[in-house]
Enzyme design. Structure first.
Site, PDB file in Angstrom:
ATOM      1  N   GLU A  43      -6.163 -11.515  -3.769  1.00 38.42           N
ATOM      2  CA  GLU A  43      -6.509 -12.307  -2.483  1.00 38.42           C
ATOM      3  C   GLU A  43      -8.079 -12.472  -2.690  1.00 38.42           C
ATOM      4  O   GLU A  43      -8.940 -11.672  -3.045  1.00 38.42           O
ATOM      5  CB  GLU A  43      -6.557 -11.553  -1.260  1.00 38.42           C
ATOM      6  CG  GLU A  43      -7.011 -12.446  -0.065  1.00 38.42           C
ATOM      7  CD  GLU A  43      -7.059 -11.723   1.230  1.00 38.42           C
ATOM      8  OE1 GLU A  43      -6.531 -10.832   1.647  1.00 38.42           O
ATOM      9  OE2 GLU A  43      -7.494 -12.481   2.179  1.00 38.42           O
ATOM     10  N   ARG A 268      -1.452   3.381  -5.557  1.00 31.14           N
ATOM     11  CA  ARG A 268      -2.810   2.797  -5.964  1.00 31.14           C
ATOM     12  C   ARG A 268      -3.847   3.701  -6.725  1.00 31.14           C
ATOM     13  O   ARG A 268      -3.761   4.963  -6.451  1.00 31.14           O
ATOM     14  CB  ARG A 268      -3.400   1.951  -4.850  1.00 31.14           C
ATOM     15  CG  ARG A 268      -4.018   2.817  -3.699  1.00 31.14           C
ATOM     16  CD  ARG A 268      -4.596   2.126  -2.564  1.00 31.14           C
ATOM     17  NE  ARG A 268      -4.302   0.767  -2.387  1.00 31.14           N
ATOM     18  CZ  ARG A 268      -4.967  -0.258  -2.347  1.00 31.14           C
ATOM     19  NH1 ARG A 268      -6.124  -0.425  -2.413  1.00 31.14           N
ATOM     20  NH2 ARG A 268      -4.333  -1.463  -1.916  1.00 31.14           N
ATOM     21  N   LYS A 278     -12.151  -3.284  -0.540  1.00 33.70           N
ATOM     22  CA  LYS A 278     -13.152  -4.325  -1.001  1.00 33.70           C
ATOM     23  C   LYS A 278     -13.781  -4.785   0.459  1.00 33.70           C
ATOM     24  O   LYS A 278     -15.211  -5.112   0.162  1.00 33.70           O
ATOM     25  CB  LYS A 278     -12.101  -5.707  -1.163  1.00 33.70           C
ATOM     26  CG  LYS A 278     -11.784  -5.814  -2.419  1.00 33.70           C
ATOM     27  CD  LYS A 278     -11.210  -7.427  -2.650  1.00 33.70           C
ATOM     28  CE  LYS A 278      -9.732  -7.335  -2.542  1.00 33.70           C
ATOM     29  NZ  LYS A 278      -8.988  -8.718  -2.679  1.00 33.70           N
TER      30      LYS A 278
END
Ligand code: ATP
Ligand code: MG
Length: 566
Positions: A43, A268, A278
Site C-alpha cells: 500500500e 511476518r 508503518k
C-alpha cells in the site's frame, strides 16, 4: 517431458519451505498448467521496510525459482493515506533489491471500474446490499466472537433499491458514513469477517491516480482478492493476520466466479530493537525523532541503503530467516551479520582515526615522507594495493594508549612497543599533557627502522598492532557512529501510559570529526569501506568532496551482545 515436471523445485525435499512444498504439490497435480504467478502488493502509504524486503524476496524469489512471474501491485484503495511519493520510493526500493516486475506494474485503482461492476453483480445476486446504519451501529451490531451479530434492517431491502442507491453513492449524493455497501453473508458466523463486511464506503478525498473520479472506494478485502484473480495470480502470499480473512477471500472468488487464486499466509518478520509498523515509522519521521524515512537508523530499505547495507546482504538475510508459519522475533544481530559477511568480502580497507591524538616519532627525520603499500582487500587479492603516506607526525586513536594499562592491554603505554599497521614497530617514550585539563595532547615515540612491514628484516615479537593516519596528508571527515534506535529488545514493551517513543535510545548517533587516509578521497555516496579495526562505513548521500561524511554500517563484531550481557 511436461513443463510441470521441469518447474518442480530441484531442491532436496528437506530444504523446501512450506510454501515451496505447496507449490511443488500444485505443480505435480497440474494446477494452472504448472504456471506460477505471485505478486508483491504494497500500500503506498509509507516507505518499505525490512519486513517488506522479506516479502519481496519471497514473492519475486518464488517466481524466479519456478520460472514464473511476479507482479508489483499497489494496493491503493485508501486515498487518505496514500501518496505518489511513496509509489516512487517503493519502485526504487524493489529495483534496488534486485527485482524486476518488467511491464507488470499494476494498481488496485486500475480496477476500480471492474470492482464497482463486481459490487453491482453481487447486489444483483442478492449477495450484497446498501446499508444505512451509521459506522457506530454497524460496529455495535457486529456482535462478538461468542455472540452473534444483529442483522441490519436494510439487509432485505429490494435488489433494485440497493442498485439505485449504489449509483447515487457513486454520483456523490451522500456524505461519508451515510451509506455503505455490505456483502450479505452470515451475521452469526464465528468468523467476524464474514458478518456482512463492508465492501464499499464513501471517502471524500482526491486519489493520487484517479483524482476526483470516485467518491466511493472498495475495502481492502473487496479489492485485494479480486485484483489477484483478475491478474490470475496463482499463489497470493500474505502475512498471518490475513488468515482470518481467507474465508472471505474465497467467498468473493466463488460468488463472482473468478480465477481461483490461493491465499497462503506466513509469519511476518519481526526484529529485535526495531519497530516495523508503518504507522510508527511515519510517527518517527513526522515528529522528527529521525531525519526522514531514509535516516540510517530506520529499518526502511532506503534507511538501510543509506546506512551501507547492500542488496545481497538483505537478500541473504531474507534467505537465512526462512519462511515461518508462526510469529517469531529475529535477532537484529542476524541482519548485521549478513551485511558484515558481504562487506568483509567486498569492501576496500582504509585506516581512519575517529578520536585522534597526535603521535610524534622523535627519531624519524624531519621532513621525510614515505609511501607505504597495503592490500586494498585481503579477501579479494585482485583488488590491488593502495598507497599510504607516512611521516614523523601521525594520529592514532586516543583509546589505543593507556597510562595505566591493565595486564592484557597490548596497545600503547609508556615503555611499551606496538606495531603501526603496514609501517614500523614503535616504542612509547613519553606523553605530553595539557596542564589545565590533564588531557594527553601528544604521544612521543621512537621507531625502529629495521622493522618495516614487509621488509623481510627482523620482525620483533610485538603483540599489538594499531591503525594510524599521517597527520599532514590525512583528510578530515565526519563520521556518524550509529547505534540501535531503541534501548529495548521489544520497543513496544512499555509501562502504562507510555509508548514505544519512550524506548528510543538517546545515544543512537554520535558524530565525530575523524581523519582518514587519503585513499578514501573522491569516494562517492554509498561507497563502502572497512575502516580497519573499527567496522564498516559508507559514504553518506550528503557527502561532498570538501566535506566527506561517513555512516557506520556496523561494527566489526557484535560488540553489543557482549555489552548487553554485563
Ligand atoms: P505495516 O503493518 O507495516 O503497515 P502492511 O502489511 O500494512 O505493513 P503493506 O504495504 O500492505 O504493509 O504490505 C505489503 C506486503 O508486505 C504485504 O503482502 C504484507 O503482508 C507484507 N509485509 C508487510 N510487513 C511485513 C513483515 N514485517 N514481514 C513480512 N511481510 C510483510
Ligand atoms: Mg497492509
Amino acid at each position: 517431458m511436461s513443463t510441470e515436471k521441469e518447474n518442480v523445485s530441484d531442491k532436496p525435499d528437506k530444504s523446501l519451505n512450506f510454501i515451496e512444498a505447496i507449490i511443488d504439490n500444485d505443480i505435480r497435480e497440474g494446477k494452472h498448467g504448472g504456471r506460477i504467478h505471485t505478486r508483491f502488493p504494497p500500500e503506498p502509504n509509507g516507505y518499505l521496510h525490512i519486513g517488506h524486503a522479506k516479502s519481496i524476496c519471497l514473492n519475486f524469489g518464488l517466481a524466479k525459482t519456478y520460472n514464473g512471474k511476479c507482479n508489483l501491485r499497489f494496493d491503493d484503495t485508501n486515498p487518505l493515506a496514500e501518496d505518489i511519493e511513496y509509489v516512487k520510493a517503493i519502485k526504487e526500493d524493489v529495483k534496488w533489491l534486485g527485482f524486476d516486475w518488467e511491464d507488470r506494474e499494476y494498481y488496485a485503482s486500475d480496477y476500480f471500474d471492474q470492482l464497482y461492476a463486481f459490487a453491482v453483480q453481487l447486489i444483483k445476486k442478492d449477495k450484497a446490499y446498501v446499508c444505512e446504519l451509521s459506522p457506530e451501529d454497524i460496529s455495535n451490531n457486529r456482535g462478538t466472537p461468542t455472540r452473534p451479530g444483529v442483522e441490519s434492517p436494510y439487509r432485505y431491502r429490494p435488489i433494485e433499491e440497493s442498485l439505485h442507491i449504489l449509483e447515487e453513492m457513486k454520483n456523490g449524493k451522500f456524505k461519508k458514513g451515510e451509506r455503505v455497501v455490505r456483502a450479505k453473508i452470515d451475521m452469526s458466523s464465528p468468523n467476524m469477517h464474514m458478518r456482512d463486511p463492508v465492501i464499499y464506503r464513501i471517502v471524500e478525498a482526491i486519489h493520487h491516480r484517479t483524482g476526483n473520479k470516485w467518491c466511493i472506494y472498495p475495502s481492502y478485502d473487496f479489492a485485494h482478492g479480486q485484483c489477484d484473480a483478475l491478474e490470475k495470480i496463482t499463489h497470493s502470499i500474505c502475512t498471518l493476520e490475513f488468515e482470518v480473512h481467507r474465508p472471505l477471500y474465497e467467498w468473493f472468488i466463488k460468488e463472482l466466479d473468478l480465477f481461483p487464486s490461493r491465499q497462503i499466509e506466513f509469519a511476518r518478520l519481526n526484529l529485535t530493537y526495531t519497530v516495523m509498523s508503518k504507522r510508527k515509522l511515519l510517527q518517527l519521521v513526522q515528529e522528527k525523532y529521525v531525519d526522514g524515512w531514509d535516516d540510517p537508523r530506520m529499518p526502511t530499505i532506503s534507511g538501510l541503503r543509506r546506512r551501507g547495507y547492500t542488496p545481497s546482504a538483505i537478500r541473504n538475510f531474507a534467505e537465512r530467516v526462512g519462511v515461518a508459519k508462526r510469529d517469531n522475533i529475529i535477532d537484529l544481530a542476524l541482519l548485521e551479520f549478513s551485511v558484515r559477511e558481504d562487506l568483509n568480502k567486498n569492501a576496500p580497507r582504509a585506516m581512519v582515526v575517529t578520536d585522534p591524538v597526535k603521535l610524534t616519532i622523535t627519531n624519524y627525520p624531519d621532513g621525510k615522507e614515505e609511501t607505504l603499500t597495503a592490500i586494498i582487500n585481503p579477501e579479494k587479492p585482485e583488488s590491488g594495493t593502495r598507497h599510504i603516506p607516512f611521516s614523523k607526525t601521525l594520529y592514532i586513536e586516543r583509546n589505543d594508549f593507556m597510562e595505566d594499562p591493565p595486564k592484557k592491554f597490548f596497545r600503547l603505554s609508556v615503555g611499551k612497543e606496538v606495531r603501526l599497521k603496514y609501517a614500523y614497530v614503535i616504542k612509547c617514550e613519553a606523553v605530553v599533557k595539557d596542564e589545565a585539563s590533564g588531557q594527553i595532547t601528544e604521544i612521543r615515540c621512537t621507531y625502529d627502522p629495521d622493522t618495516k612491514s614487509g621488509s623481510g628484516k627482523v620482525q620483533l615479537k610485538v603483540k599489538g598492532t594499531i591503525h594510524w593516519v599521517d597527520s599532514e596528508k590525512a583528510i578530515p571527515v565526519k563520521v556518524h557512529l550509529f547505534d540501535r534506535l531503541f534501548t529495548k529488545e521489544n520497543p513496544d514493551e512499555t509501562q502504562e501510559g507510555r509508548s514505544f517513543l519512550d524506548n528510543i535510545n538517546p545515544h543512537s548517533v554520535k558524530t565525530v570529526n575523524a581523519f582518514a587516509e587519503p585513499f578514501v578521497d573522491g569516494a562517492k555516496p554509498l561507497d563502502k569501506f572497512q575502516f580497519e579495526r573499527l567496522g564498516y562505513f559508507c559514504v553518506d548521500k550528503q557527502s561532498t568532496d570538501s566535506n566527506m561524511v561517513f555512516n557506520r554500517t556496523t561494527t566489526l563484531r557484535d560488540t553489543w551482545a557482549k555489552i548487553n550481557k554485563k
